[in-house]
Design a protein around this motif. Sequence first.
Motif, PDB file in Angstrom:
ATOM      1  N   THR A   1       2.933 161.306  43.775  1.00 24.81           N
ATOM      2  CA  THR A   1       2.325 160.233  42.981  1.00 24.81           C
ATOM      3  C   THR A   1       1.167 160.735  42.130  1.00 24.81           C
ATOM      4  O   THR A   1       0.648 159.984  41.309  1.00 24.81           O
ATOM      5  N   ASP A   2       0.762 161.984  42.311  1.00 26.20           N
ATOM      6  CA  ASP A   2      -0.345 162.573  41.555  1.00 26.20           C
ATOM      7  C   ASP A   2       0.222 163.595  40.575  1.00 26.20           C
ATOM      8  O   ASP A   2       0.691 164.660  40.993  1.00 26.20           O
ATOM      9  N   PRO A   3       0.208 163.311  39.271  1.00 22.36           N
ATOM     10  CA  PRO A   3       0.794 164.244  38.307  1.00 22.36           C
ATOM     11  C   PRO A   3       0.201 165.650  38.385  1.00 22.36           C
ATOM     12  O   PRO A   3       0.919 166.638  38.175  1.00 22.36           O
TER      13      PRO A   3
ATOM     14  N   ARG B   1       2.518 148.495  45.774  1.00 20.35           N
ATOM     15  CA  ARG B   1       2.066 149.534  44.849  1.00 20.35           C
ATOM     16  C   ARG B   1       2.445 150.928  45.354  1.00 20.35           C
ATOM     17  O   ARG B   1       2.912 151.776  44.590  1.00 20.35           O
TER      18      ARG B   1
ATOM     19  N   ASP C   1       4.891 153.427  43.466  1.00 23.39           N
ATOM     20  CA  ASP C   1       4.307 154.707  43.071  1.00 23.39           C
ATOM     21  C   ASP C   1       5.148 155.884  43.551  1.00 23.39           C
ATOM     22  O   ASP C   1       5.417 156.819  42.797  1.00 23.39           O
TER      23      ASP C   1
ATOM     24  N   LEU D   1       9.324 155.349  42.296  1.00 26.04           N
ATOM     25  CA  LEU D   1       9.612 155.356  40.863  1.00 26.04           C
ATOM     26  C   LEU D   1       8.696 156.316  40.117  1.00 26.04           C
ATOM     27  O   LEU D   1       9.158 157.294  39.529  1.00 26.04           O
ATOM     28  N   LEU D   2       7.391 156.077  40.162  1.00 22.75           N
ATOM     29  CA  LEU D   2       6.498 156.951  39.407  1.00 22.75           C
ATOM     30  C   LEU D   2       6.530 158.380  39.920  1.00 22.75           C
ATOM     31  O   LEU D   2       6.436 159.331  39.133  1.00 22.75           O
ATOM     32  N   GLY D   3       6.674 158.558  41.235  1.00 25.30           N
ATOM     33  CA  GLY D   3       6.782 159.909  41.763  1.00 25.30           C
ATOM     34  C   GLY D   3       7.971 160.650  41.187  1.00 25.30           C
ATOM     35  O   GLY D   3       7.898 161.853  40.889  1.00 25.30           O
TER      36      GLY D   3
ATOM     37  N   VAL E   1       9.340 159.875  38.223  1.00 28.42           N
ATOM     38  CA  VAL E   1       9.017 160.063  36.804  1.00 28.42           C
ATOM     39  C   VAL E   1       8.196 161.333  36.605  1.00 28.42           C
ATOM     40  O   VAL E   1       8.489 162.156  35.731  1.00 28.42           O
ATOM     41  N   TRP E   2       7.151 161.496  37.420  1.00 30.09           N
ATOM     42  CA  TRP E   2       6.292 162.681  37.247  1.00 30.09           C
ATOM     43  C   TRP E   2       7.071 163.967  37.508  1.00 30.09           C
ATOM     44  O   TRP E   2       6.886 164.963  36.798  1.00 30.09           O
TER      45      TRP E   2
ATOM     46  N   ARG F   1       9.690 164.542  34.688  1.00 33.24           N
ATOM     47  CA  ARG F   1       8.952 164.871  33.456  1.00 33.24           C
ATOM     48  C   ARG F   1       8.565 166.346  33.440  1.00 33.24           C
ATOM     49  O   ARG F   1       8.749 167.044  32.435  1.00 33.24           O
TER      50      ARG F   1
ATOM     51  N   ALA G   1      12.366 149.529  42.379  1.00 37.41           N
ATOM     52  CA  ALA G   1      11.945 150.892  42.038  1.00 37.41           C
ATOM     53  C   ALA G   1      13.155 151.809  41.905  1.00 37.41           C
ATOM     54  O   ALA G   1      13.232 152.625  40.972  1.00 37.41           O
TER      55      ALA G   1
END
Length: 251
Positions: A66-68, A109, A113, A116-118, A120-121, A124, A163
Amino acid sequence: MPPSPRPLTLVTGGSRGIGAATALHLAGLGHDVVVGHRTGRDEAAAVVTAAQARGVRAVAVQADVTDPAEVDALFAAAGELGPVTGLVANAGLTAHLGDLADTPVDVVRQVVDVNLLGVVWCVRRAAQVMSRSRGGAGGAIVAVSSSAATLGSAHEYVHYAAAKAGVDALVVGLAKELAGEGVRVNAVAPGLVRTGIHAGAGDAGRLDRVTGRVPMGRPGEPDEIAPAIAWLLGPEAGYCTGAVLRVAGGL
């Protein structure tokens, strides 16, 4: 460390469950592997030892997806072994079971995070290091989605399902972005699988309780998901991109 002619695949959430099974299956196929993990240091070390016993190079790297910045550091550590040719974006959790109205905001959240966002990072960064126009040599990405993405998981974890549906959309779009860059992007969508994710959500008995939903009449095992992931990473799936491969016993 000098580069190896073998594929080098980074597996997030690689210390247990589907991630561990995938790392070991890939090692058996001749991949060098990087076992990404947030917790479970001892479990990750055990996966590394088992992978090395298969004759490949393996390292464990602690990182929070979760931390880019930590994702970038994870890829940098993997890059010390050579060019990363594969990513399995597997890290995930459900964290809670219940209606959305009863699910705490911080849990929602966290689940979005990580799931999904994990992803994404991670994808990416994989796009940055693999894309040919950016100096990469191409590669393959497999995200671990879930059958929940299309089932909705009402009264259990609709936020998790949402997510994972986002992951499916991400795969379809990114596959189109990277098709000309020598990078294939796909997903595997497991159903009910015998892992620790259920206990992590506070309901260790859930799997046996809901197995009746599965047409094949049993939950899957991590070792049954890993080969599907490996196939999508490999040359036999060379014309496959933007796909979501369901491995769910008919669910």
